[in-house]
Design a protein around this motif. Structure first.
Motif, short mmCIF file in Angstrom:
data_model
loop_
_atom_site.label_atom_id
_atom_site.label_comp_id
_atom_site.label_asym_id
_atom_site.label_seq_id
_atom_site.Cartn_x
_atom_site.Cartn_y
_atom_site.Cartn_z
N UNK A 30 -9.93 -6.60 6.09
CA UNK A 30 -9.63 -6.16 4.74
C UNK A 30 -9.27 -7.36 3.85
N UNK A 31 -8.48 -8.27 4.36
CA UNK A 31 -8.10 -9.46 3.60
C UNK A 31 -9.32 -10.31 3.26
N UNK A 32 -10.21 -10.49 4.22
CA UNK A 32 -11.43 -11.26 3.98
C UNK A 32 -12.29 -10.59 2.93
N UNK A 33 -12.37 -9.27 2.98
CA UNK A 33 -13.16 -8.53 2.00
C UNK A 33 -12.57 -8.69 0.59
N UNK A 34 -11.25 -8.64 0.49
CA UNK A 34 -10.59 -8.82 -0.81
C UNK A 34 -10.84 -10.22 -1.36
N UNK A 35 -10.76 -11.23 -0.49
CA UNK A 35 -11.03 -12.61 -0.93
C UNK A 35 -12.47 -12.74 -1.40
N UNK A 36 -13.40 -12.10 -0.69
CA UNK A 36 -14.82 -12.17 -1.06
C UNK A 36 -15.03 -11.53 -2.43
N UNK A 37 -14.40 -10.36 -2.67
CA UNK A 37 -14.53 -9.68 -3.95
C UNK A 37 -13.96 -10.54 -5.09
N UNK A 38 -12.82 -11.16 -4.85
CA UNK A 38 -12.21 -12.02 -5.86
C UNK A 38 -13.10 -13.23 -6.16
N UNK A 39 -13.69 -13.81 -5.14
CA UNK A 39 -14.58 -14.96 -5.31
C UNK A 39 -15.80 -14.55 -6.14
N UNK A 40 -16.38 -13.39 -5.85
CA UNK A 40 -17.53 -12.90 -6.61
C UNK A 40 -17.14 -12.65 -8.07
N UNK A 41 -15.96 -12.09 -8.30
CA UNK A 41 -15.49 -11.82 -9.65
C UNK A 41 -15.35 -13.12 -10.44
N UNK A 42 -14.77 -14.16 -9.77
CA UNK A 42 -14.62 -15.46 -10.42
C UNK A 42 -15.98 -16.07 -10.74
N UNK A 43 -16.96 -15.92 -9.84
CA UNK A 43 -18.30 -16.45 -10.10
C UNK A 43 -18.92 -15.77 -11.31
N UNK A 44 -18.75 -14.46 -11.45
CA UNK A 44 -19.27 -13.73 -12.61
C UNK A 44 -18.64 -14.25 -13.90
#
Length: 76
Positions: A56-70
């Motif tokens: 779950x933590x890895x998934x949250x980090x991945x979502x945050x990284x994608x949001x920052x890239x956008x």
């Protein structure tokens, strides 16, 4: 080379000194180990929960990284 000849008594008595050293070392050892049953059970049954938490933590980090890239893409 000249090796020192050991007497029969020294050869046969060597085992006793080794045994005495081992016996002396055992005296300082812990006699019994006790575990906290609740903490032990929590640790042993918690593997799946901890694995899911890491996922779950890895998934949250991945979502945050994608949001920052956008955000960076929109800014360009």
């Amino acid at each position: 080379m000249s090796e020192q000849k050991l007497s029969n008594q020294d050869i046969l008595g060597h085992g006793a000194s080794v045994w005495h050293a081992k016996r002396k070392a055992r005296q300082g050892q812990i006699q019994e180990i006790t575990f906290d049953d609740k903490a032990r059970r929590k640790y042993l049954t918690g593997f799946h929960k901890r694995k899911l938490a890491r996922k779950h933590l890895a998934e949250e980090k991945w979502k945050e990284r994608k949001r920052q890239e956008k955000i960076v893409e929109r800014a360009e």
